[in-house]
Design a protein around this motif. Structure first.
Motif, mmCIF file in Angstrom:
data_model
loop_
_atom_site.group_PDB
_atom_site.id
_atom_site.type_symbol
_atom_site.label_atom_id
_atom_site.label_comp_id
_atom_site.label_asym_id
_atom_site.label_seq_id
_atom_site.Cartn_x
_atom_site.Cartn_y
_atom_site.Cartn_z
ATOM 1 N N GLY A 41 0.791 -1.220 0.000
ATOM 2 C CA GLY A 41 0.000 0.000 0.000
ATOM 3 C C GLY A 41 0.822 1.268 0.000
ATOM 4 N N ILE A 42 2.109 1.155 -0.333
ATOM 5 C CA ILE A 42 2.973 2.332 -0.297
ATOM 6 C C ILE A 42 2.495 3.388 -1.287
ATOM 7 C CG2 ILE A 42 5.300 3.174 -0.792
ATOM 8 C CD1 ILE A 42 6.423 0.643 0.355
ATOM 9 N N ASP A 43 1.990 2.958 -2.460
ATOM 10 C CA ASP A 43 1.563 3.934 -3.454
ATOM 11 C C ASP A 43 0.394 4.768 -2.948
ATOM 12 O OD1 ASP A 43 -0.052 1.714 -3.434
ATOM 13 O OD2 ASP A 43 -0.311 1.607 -5.608
ATOM 14 N N THR A 44 -0.549 4.134 -2.220
ATOM 15 C CA THR A 44 -1.667 4.878 -1.630
ATOM 16 C C THR A 44 -1.172 5.837 -0.562
ATOM 17 O OG1 THR A 44 -3.164 3.021 -2.037
ATOM 18 C CG2 THR A 44 -3.867 4.656 -0.420
ATOM 19 N N ALA B 274 10.994 5.302 -4.560
ATOM 20 C CA ALA B 274 11.582 6.487 -5.181
ATOM 21 C C ALA B 274 10.607 7.659 -5.122
ATOM 22 C CB ALA B 274 11.967 6.181 -6.624
ATOM 23 N N GLY B 275 9.312 7.351 -5.256
ATOM 24 C CA GLY B 275 8.305 8.404 -5.140
ATOM 25 C C GLY B 275 8.283 9.000 -3.750
ATOM 26 N N LEU B 276 8.388 8.154 -2.725
ATOM 27 C CA LEU B 276 8.450 8.668 -1.356
ATOM 28 C C LEU B 276 9.679 9.528 -1.131
ATOM 29 C CD1 LEU B 276 7.363 5.624 0.885
ATOM 30 C CD2 LEU B 276 6.044 7.674 0.340
ATOM 31 N N ALA B 277 10.787 9.139 -1.735
ATOM 32 C CA ALA B 277 12.041 9.865 -1.549
ATOM 33 C C ALA B 277 11.929 11.309 -2.020
ATOM 34 C CB ALA B 277 13.179 9.160 -2.281
ATOM 35 N N ARG B 278 11.034 11.577 -2.949
ATOM 36 C CA ARG B 278 10.852 12.950 -3.447
ATOM 37 C C ARG B 278 9.932 13.775 -2.558
ATOM 38 N NH1 ARG B 278 10.924 9.908 -8.377
ATOM 39 N NH2 ARG B 278 8.643 9.679 -8.356
ATOM 40 N N ILE B 279 9.318 13.125 -1.553
ATOM 41 C CA ILE B 279 8.325 13.803 -0.719
ATOM 42 C C ILE B 279 8.802 14.001 0.713
ATOM 43 C CG2 ILE B 279 5.980 13.638 0.224
ATOM 44 C CD1 ILE B 279 5.278 11.904 -2.232
ATOM 45 N N LEU C 287 0.767 11.427 1.494
ATOM 46 C CA LEU C 287 1.944 12.198 1.905
ATOM 47 C C LEU C 287 2.233 13.344 0.931
ATOM 48 C CD1 LEU C 287 4.257 9.268 3.035
ATOM 49 C CD2 LEU C 287 3.182 10.982 4.519
ATOM 50 N N ARG C 288 1.979 13.133 -0.342
ATOM 51 C CA ARG C 288 2.189 14.215 -1.305
ATOM 52 C C ARG C 288 1.251 15.376 -1.007
ATOM 53 N NH1 ARG C 288 1.318 11.608 -5.506
ATOM 54 N NH2 ARG C 288 3.461 11.060 -6.038
ATOM 55 N N ASP C 289 0.007 15.060 -0.693
ATOM 56 C CA ASP C 289 -0.950 16.117 -0.340
ATOM 57 C C ASP C 289 -0.532 16.812 0.955
ATOM 58 O OD1 ASP C 289 -3.657 17.466 -0.557
ATOM 59 O OD2 ASP C 289 -3.873 16.445 1.375
ATOM 60 N N LEU C 290 -0.079 16.019 1.950
ATOM 61 C CA LEU C 290 0.373 16.603 3.217
ATOM 62 C C LEU C 290 1.571 17.508 3.000
ATOM 63 C CD1 LEU C 290 0.463 16.861 6.296
ATOM 64 C CD2 LEU C 290 1.680 14.670 6.374
ATOM 65 N N ARG C 291 2.516 17.069 2.165
ATOM 66 C CA ARG C 291 3.710 17.881 1.908
ATOM 67 C C ARG C 291 3.347 19.213 1.271
ATOM 68 N NH1 ARG C 291 8.414 18.788 3.949
ATOM 69 N NH2 ARG C 291 7.168 20.690 4.172
ATOM 70 N N GLN C 292 2.329 19.238 0.421
ATOM 71 C CA GLN C 292 1.903 20.478 -0.208
ATOM 72 C C GLN C 292 1.247 21.425 0.790
ATOM 73 O OE1 GLN C 292 -0.611 19.075 -3.385
ATOM 74 N NE2 GLN C 292 1.123 18.580 -4.730
ATOM 75 N N ARG C 293 0.600 20.858 1.791
ATOM 76 C CA ARG C 293 -0.043 21.681 2.812
ATOM 77 C C ARG C 293 0.952 22.176 3.857
ATOM 78 N NH1 ARG C 293 -5.719 20.488 3.633
ATOM 79 N NH2 ARG C 293 -6.516 18.981 2.117
#
Length: 245
Positions: free
Chosen positions: A132-135, A171-176, A140-146
């Motif tokens: 479930g890492i992609d979910t 790798a996606g998490l690493a960018r966030i 986390l991407r939304d949280l990082r933007q806020r």
């Protein structure tokens, strides 16, 4: 003579095996918080005066299942830990946060900093399954933007991520996020076989710390010293409160 020689050989083998067993037992080291400088502090648990923490992860509250999403604060008042790096931790059982939840957490971050703490940022303690890492990444991407850029973003992670995590998702998490703290214990006990997970961490793309439990058995996997993303340990303290913040 033959029986005597055989008996002596059996005794020698038994002594050697006993020595190996004692050595294996001695290789397992009990985690002593005095040897570390970063700690998880849940409400009601504080570092002993003899400890010298540089970094502390303080549980502020929980976002629980059931009803409307909201922050259930568990810590009374605002901590005051001058001279230490502080992470505000929120345990989450759900990811469908509403605006009130975000506002409460961001308000606490600001209040902690205004009290004189050197607040590094927010850590989310959520047991995201490896599949479930992609979910989790979407949340986390939304949280990082806020989250204002002045705050760092940390998360906890399971050891299974290193063994079976999708490289693209990691790798996606690493960018966030700024770091992940990998948990090696369940309750008060170190998870057996943790060495096998860390052997598979070559190429892990995210800066990480390793969380170990006070009093647990731990032998540092040799690969950690060679892992460029390794940032050290965090000890989960279990001792009863002995001093006030």
């Amino acid at each position: 003579m033959i029986r005597s020689a055989g008996w002596r050989m059996a005794l020698l083998v038994a002594m050697m095996l006993g020595g190996c067993q004692r050595q294996a037992a001695n290789d397992a080291t009990t985690v002593n918080p005095a040897a570390y400088d970063a700690f998880y502090l849940w409400p009601g648990v504080h570092p002993d005066k003899t400890l010298q923490p540089k970094t502390v992860y303080l549980l502020d509250g929980e976002v629980r299942r059931g009803g409307l999403s909201r922050l259930e604060r568990l810590r009374m008042g605002v901590p005051r830990l001058s001279g230490k790096t502080v992470w505000l931790v929120v345990r989450a059982d759900r990811l469908d946060w509403n605006e009130t939840t975000y506002a409460a957490i961001f308000d606490d971050l600001n209040r902690w900093r205004e009290a004189g703490n050197r607040v590094a940022g927010l850590q989310i303690d959520f047991d995201a399954a490896t599949r479930g890492i992609d979910t989790y990444e979407t949340f986390l991407r939304d949280l990082r933007q806020r989250l204002p850029r002045s705050w760092g973003l940390s998360i906890t992670g399971l050891m299974d991520w290193s063994a079976h995590g999708d490289p693209q998702a990691l790798a996606g998490l690493a960018r966030i996020i700024d770091e992940v703290v990998i948990q090696t214990y369940q309750g008060r006990t170190t998870i057996a076989g943790y060495e096998d997970y860390f052997r598979r961490m070559d190429g892990f793309p995210i800066p990480f710390r390793v969380a170990i439990v006070e009093g647990g058995q731990w032998v540092a996997p040799s690969m950690l010293a060679r892992q460029p993303q390794f940032r050290g340990y965090v000890v989960f303290l279990l001792s009863p409160a002995r001093s006030a913040e």
